[in-house]
Structure formats: C-alpha cells, structure tokens
Design a protein around this motif. Structure first.
Motif, mmCIF file in Angstrom:
data_model
loop_
_atom_site.group_PDB
_atom_site.id
_atom_site.type_symbol
_atom_site.label_atom_id
_atom_site.label_comp_id
_atom_site.label_asym_id
_atom_site.label_seq_id
_atom_site.Cartn_x
_atom_site.Cartn_y
_atom_site.Cartn_z
ATOM 1 N N ASN A 1 -3.896 7.447 3.653
ATOM 2 C CA ASN A 1 -5.029 7.132 2.795
ATOM 3 C C ASN A 1 -6.188 6.630 3.648
ATOM 4 O OD1 ASN A 1 -5.656 6.591 -0.280
ATOM 5 N ND2 ASN A 1 -6.550 4.885 0.861
ATOM 6 N N SER B 1 -2.717 3.575 6.151
ATOM 7 C CA SER B 1 -4.028 3.511 5.500
ATOM 8 C C SER B 1 -5.018 2.786 6.388
ATOM 9 C CB SER B 1 -3.921 2.811 4.140
ATOM 10 O OG SER B 1 -3.443 1.495 4.303
ATOM 11 N N ASP C 1 -10.821 7.791 -2.534
ATOM 12 C CA ASP C 1 -10.408 7.783 -1.136
ATOM 13 C C ASP C 1 -9.921 9.183 -0.758
ATOM 14 O OD1 ASP C 1 -10.795 5.049 -1.299
ATOM 15 O OD2 ASP C 1 -8.664 4.544 -1.242
ATOM 16 N N PHE D 1 -6.745 11.188 0.566
ATOM 17 C CA PHE D 1 -5.314 10.939 0.519
ATOM 18 C C PHE D 1 -4.564 12.238 0.781
ATOM 19 C CE2 PHE D 1 -1.248 10.836 -1.727
ATOM 20 C CZ PHE D 1 -0.690 9.679 -1.204
#
Length: 140
Positions: free
Chosen positions: A132, A83, A116, A118
C-alpha cells in the motif's frame, strides 16, 4: 531502540531458497544458521536445513524464516503487509515487482477506492504480500 514488527515464516525444506530470494528483493544479505551450525543433530537429513535465518531491511524491520522439523506443521498462506507514503512509492513498487518474479499477481498496484495505491501478490513460496502506497492519488 525502536520497536519493530518482524514476520517469521516457516517452510518445509526451502527456507534457504526463500530467505535468499527475500535478501535479493530487499537488497540485503541474509544471515542463515542451519541446525548443524548450532549443535549436533539427531537426524542427518536436518543438518543443512535452516534453523533460523534473517534479512534485515534497514529502517523497516526484518524478515525471518526457518524450516520446520519433521512432524511440525508449516504455516499455511502467511501474509505480510508493506506500506509507506508517497516518498516510498518507488521503493514499494520495486519490491512489489521483485516479489512478483515467479509469483502470481492477485491484484496489480493501482489506485484503490480509498485513494491509495494498493496491490497484492503471492510470491513463488506461497507468501501473500499486500503493498500500500498511502496518499499517492491525492498527492501525485
């Protein structure tokens, strides 16, 4: 030194192939030690298997891997989360695309209900990667 969390993956004979693939994905040269390179081995079929390997990803951490000795279980369905923020979007999308080569996209990277970006992919070695990109939708 900053603390970093680094996944350690186990394989049943193809750790070298996997760590070389991850090295190509992350643009880093893997370090590989075989069982024979660290000392004598009782089982000649284990000599060239990977005792320990590592790909260092600058500013992120490392991915480590080994082949398990005969009779030991291999981890089933390991998963790794990557992420970052919008400033890392290009890098994360690139890694996702590279990890998808020969793998199965469970979910392409797209805007998720939480805002977000993803996505999830199972790479060619059976490792599940969750990617992510935080804040992408709100800051684009």
């Amino acid at each position: 030194m900053t603390v970093q969390l680094s996944p350690y993956l186990t394989f049943g004979g193809n750790a070298r192939e996997a760590i070389e693939f991850y090295g190509a994905v992350f643009g880093a040269e893997p370090d590989v030690d075989t069982y024979a390179s660290v000392g004598p081995v009782d089982d000649p079929s284990q000599a060239d298997k990977v005792m320990h390997s590592q790909v260092d990803v600058p500013g992120v951490g490392a991915v480590m891997a080994s082949d398990v000795p005969p009779g030991m279980p291999v981890s089933v369905n390991p998963s790794i989360a990557l992420s970052g923020g919008p400033d890392e979007s290009e890098r994360l999308h690139g890694w996702f695309a590279a990890l998808s080569d020969g793998g199965t996209n469970a979910m392409p990277i797209e805007t998720a209900p939480w805002g977000d970006e993803f996505g999830m992919v199972t790479d060619r070695f059976g490792v599940v990667w969750m990617v992510n990109v935080a804040g992408s939708a709100s800051e684009s």
